[in-house]
Motif scaffolding. Structure first.
Motif, PDB file in Angstrom:
ATOM      1  N   ASP A  99     -78.458 -35.310 -60.387  1.00 12.44           N
ATOM      2  CA  ASP A  99     -77.903 -35.262 -61.737  1.00 12.44           C
ATOM      3  C   ASP A  99     -78.357 -36.494 -62.527  1.00 12.44           C
ATOM      4  O   ASP A  99     -77.876 -37.608 -62.303  1.00 12.44           O
ATOM      5  CB  ASP A  99     -76.379 -35.206 -61.644  1.00 12.44           C
ATOM      6  CG  ASP A  99     -75.688 -35.056 -62.980  1.00 12.44           C
ATOM      7  OD1 ASP A  99     -76.211 -35.554 -64.001  1.00 12.44           O
ATOM      8  OD2 ASP A  99     -74.590 -34.470 -63.002  1.00 12.44           O
ATOM      9  N   THR A 100     -79.273 -36.304 -63.448  1.00 20.10           N
ATOM     10  CA  THR A 100     -79.871 -37.394 -64.216  1.00 20.10           C
ATOM     11  C   THR A 100     -78.821 -38.158 -65.029  1.00 20.10           C
ATOM     12  O   THR A 100     -78.821 -39.389 -65.055  1.00 20.10           O
ATOM     13  CB  THR A 100     -80.960 -36.848 -65.171  1.00 20.10           C
ATOM     14  OG1 THR A 100     -81.881 -36.084 -64.410  1.00 20.10           O
ATOM     15  CG2 THR A 100     -81.673 -37.964 -65.889  1.00 20.10           C
ATOM     16  N   GLU A 101     -77.927 -37.434 -65.682  1.00 21.28           N
ATOM     17  CA  GLU A 101     -76.892 -38.077 -66.504  1.00 21.28           C
ATOM     18  C   GLU A 101     -75.977 -38.940 -65.629  1.00 21.28           C
ATOM     19  O   GLU A 101     -75.646 -40.069 -65.993  1.00 21.28           O
ATOM     20  CB  GLU A 101     -76.079 -37.013 -67.241  1.00 21.28           C
ATOM     21  CG  GLU A 101     -75.071 -37.594 -68.210  1.00 21.28           C
ATOM     22  CD  GLU A 101     -74.327 -36.514 -68.983  1.00 21.28           C
ATOM     23  OE1 GLU A 101     -73.149 -36.745 -69.294  1.00 21.28           O
ATOM     24  OE2 GLU A 101     -74.917 -35.463 -69.267  1.00 21.28           O
ATOM     25  N   LEU A 102     -75.586 -38.423 -64.481  1.00 18.67           N
ATOM     26  CA  LEU A 102     -74.742 -39.176 -63.559  1.00 18.67           C
ATOM     27  C   LEU A 102     -75.486 -40.406 -63.043  1.00 18.67           C
ATOM     28  O   LEU A 102     -74.923 -41.500 -62.963  1.00 18.67           O
ATOM     29  CB  LEU A 102     -74.317 -38.273 -62.400  1.00 18.67           C
ATOM     30  CG  LEU A 102     -73.295 -38.820 -61.417  1.00 18.67           C
ATOM     31  CD1 LEU A 102     -71.988 -39.158 -62.119  1.00 18.67           C
ATOM     32  CD2 LEU A 102     -73.049 -37.808 -60.302  1.00 18.67           C
ATOM     33  N   GLY A 103     -76.751 -40.246 -62.736  1.00 20.21           N
ATOM     34  CA  GLY A 103     -77.559 -41.366 -62.275  1.00 20.21           C
ATOM     35  C   GLY A 103     -77.666 -42.461 -63.321  1.00 20.21           C
ATOM     36  O   GLY A 103     -77.597 -43.648 -63.009  1.00 20.21           O
ATOM     37  N   LEU A 104     -77.807 -42.068 -64.579  1.00 20.46           N
ATOM     38  CA  LEU A 104     -77.888 -43.037 -65.666  1.00 20.46           C
ATOM     39  C   LEU A 104     -76.565 -43.795 -65.821  1.00 20.46           C
ATOM     40  O   LEU A 104     -76.560 -45.004 -66.049  1.00 20.46           O
ATOM     41  CB  LEU A 104     -78.263 -42.337 -66.970  1.00 20.46           C
ATOM     42  CG  LEU A 104     -78.519 -43.225 -68.174  1.00 20.46           C
ATOM     43  CD1 LEU A 104     -79.633 -44.234 -67.890  1.00 20.46           C
ATOM     44  CD2 LEU A 104     -78.876 -42.379 -69.389  1.00 20.46           C
ATOM     45  N   GLU A 105     -75.452 -43.095 -65.675  1.00 15.53           N
ATOM     46  CA  GLU A 105     -74.148 -43.763 -65.761  1.00 15.53           C
ATOM     47  C   GLU A 105     -73.976 -44.776 -64.634  1.00 15.53           C
ATOM     48  O   GLU A 105     -73.476 -45.876 -64.854  1.00 15.53           O
ATOM     49  CB  GLU A 105     -73.017 -42.731 -65.740  1.00 15.53           C
ATOM     50  CG  GLU A 105     -72.929 -41.937 -67.022  1.00 15.53           C
ATOM     51  CD  GLU A 105     -71.696 -41.063 -67.093  1.00 15.53           C
ATOM     52  OE1 GLU A 105     -70.577 -41.629 -67.156  1.00 15.53           O
ATOM     53  OE2 GLU A 105     -71.841 -39.831 -67.066  1.00 15.53           O
ATOM     54  N   VAL A 106     -74.404 -44.415 -63.426  1.00 14.83           N
ATOM     55  CA  VAL A 106     -74.328 -45.350 -62.297  1.00 14.83           C
ATOM     56  C   VAL A 106     -75.210 -46.560 -62.570  1.00 14.83           C
ATOM     57  O   VAL A 106     -74.787 -47.707 -62.398  1.00 14.83           O
ATOM     58  CB  VAL A 106     -74.729 -44.670 -60.970  1.00 14.83           C
ATOM     59  CG1 VAL A 106     -74.862 -45.686 -59.843  1.00 14.83           C
ATOM     60  CG2 VAL A 106     -73.725 -43.583 -60.592  1.00 14.83           C
ATOM     61  N   LYS A 107     -76.435 -46.320 -63.015  1.00 14.01           N
ATOM     62  CA  LYS A 107     -77.363 -47.425 -63.304  1.00 14.01           C
ATOM     63  C   LYS A 107     -76.806 -48.347 -64.377  1.00 14.01           C
ATOM     64  O   LYS A 107     -76.859 -49.565 -64.256  1.00 14.01           O
ATOM     65  CB  LYS A 107     -78.725 -46.890 -63.724  1.00 14.01           C
ATOM     66  CG  LYS A 107     -79.796 -47.966 -63.859  1.00 14.01           C
ATOM     67  CD  LYS A 107     -80.996 -47.496 -64.616  1.00 14.01           C
ATOM     68  CE  LYS A 107     -80.951 -47.668 -66.081  1.00 14.01           C
ATOM     69  NZ  LYS A 107     -80.684 -48.945 -66.655  1.00 14.01           N
ATOM     70  N   ASN A 108     -76.225 -47.781 -65.428  1.00 13.72           N
ATOM     71  CA  ASN A 108     -75.650 -48.595 -66.501  1.00 13.72           C
ATOM     72  C   ASN A 108     -74.474 -49.424 -66.010  1.00 13.72           C
ATOM     73  O   ASN A 108     -74.288 -50.563 -66.433  1.00 13.72           O
ATOM     74  CB  ASN A 108     -75.232 -47.719 -67.685  1.00 13.72           C
ATOM     75  CG  ASN A 108     -76.418 -47.158 -68.432  1.00 13.72           C
ATOM     76  OD1 ASN A 108     -77.534 -47.670 -68.332  1.00 13.72           O
ATOM     77  ND2 ASN A 108     -76.194 -46.080 -69.170  1.00 13.72           N
ATOM     78  N   LEU A 109     -73.690 -48.861 -65.113  1.00 11.70           N
ATOM     79  CA  LEU A 109     -72.562 -49.601 -64.538  1.00 11.70           C
ATOM     80  C   LEU A 109     -73.066 -50.778 -63.700  1.00 11.70           C
ATOM     81  O   LEU A 109     -72.525 -51.884 -63.773  1.00 11.70           O
ATOM     82  CB  LEU A 109     -71.705 -48.657 -63.693  1.00 11.70           C
ATOM     83  CG  LEU A 109     -70.315 -49.121 -63.321  1.00 11.70           C
ATOM     84  CD1 LEU A 109     -69.485 -49.440 -64.550  1.00 11.70           C
ATOM     85  CD2 LEU A 109     -69.610 -48.038 -62.507  1.00 11.70           C
ATOM     86  N   ILE A 110     -74.121 -50.550 -62.947  1.00 13.67           N
ATOM     87  CA  ILE A 110     -74.719 -51.626 -62.139  1.00 13.67           C
ATOM     88  C   ILE A 110     -75.294 -52.707 -63.056  1.00 13.67           C
ATOM     89  O   ILE A 110     -75.101 -53.899 -62.824  1.00 13.67           O
ATOM     90  CB  ILE A 110     -75.805 -51.059 -61.203  1.00 13.67           C
ATOM     91  CG1 ILE A 110     -75.165 -50.184 -60.132  1.00 13.67           C
ATOM     92  CG2 ILE A 110     -76.617 -52.185 -60.560  1.00 13.67           C
ATOM     93  CD1 ILE A 110     -76.142 -49.342 -59.332  1.00 13.67           C
TER      94      ILE A 110
END
Length: 158
Positions: free
Chosen positions: A112-123
């Motif tokens: 899930d690209t959107e979920l991956g982007l949210e995780v990356k932004n949180l990191i």
């Protein structure tokens, strides 16, 4: 370093990994957890793979806390992040940008690209200076050591 550590980690039971990882992540992401910034991970699973150590962890968020599933649970992840241990430490220590590693194919994000982007932004939002001093010092020392070693190896090859 990974070749030395791999046998040790392969013998480390899941309960020990969970006992170390969940408190560490909860400490690192304390503010984000308190602010509810992990709600996007509710009922979703993130798989983190440390490829050179053969480690795989499945993480999610439930009842205002991070949870970790056993490898035996056969969880189907919604998104996965995979990289070698050195690169993950360099990301944590702010010595490498996750986007750069992604485009160099050293960090893989699948699902899930959107979920991956949210995780990356949180990191990306973690302020390393706000980490507990022992965690901060360990991450900083490890990232500097890896960066210096890589720089020395590049110089020697030229």
């Amino acid at each position: 370093m990974p070749k030395i550590l791999k046998p040790s980690f392969s013998l480390l039971p899941f309960s020990a990994q969970k006992s170390a990882l969940i408190p560490a992540l909860s400490s690192v992401f304390r503010e984000a957890l308190e602010d509810g910034d992990f709600e996007f991970l509710q009922d979703k699973w993130l798989k983190i793979s440390v490829t050179d150590l053969g480690l795989n962890w499945w993480l999610s968020y439930d009842h205002d806390r991070l949870i970790m599933a056993s490898p035996d649970a056969a969880i189907q992840e919604d998104v996965s992040f995979s990289a070698n241990g050195d690169d993950l430490i360099l990301i944590a220590g702010r010595k490498q940008d996750p986007d750069t590693l992604f485009f160099q194919r050293r960090l893989k994000i699948e699902g899930d690209t959107e979920l991956g982007l949210e995780v990356k932004n949180l990191i990306d939002a973690i302020d390393i200076d706000q980490l507990p001093s022992t965690v901060h010092n360990l991450v900083e020392f490890s990232a500097n050591f890896i960066q210096n070693t890589q720089d020395c190896l590049k110089s020697a090859q030229q």
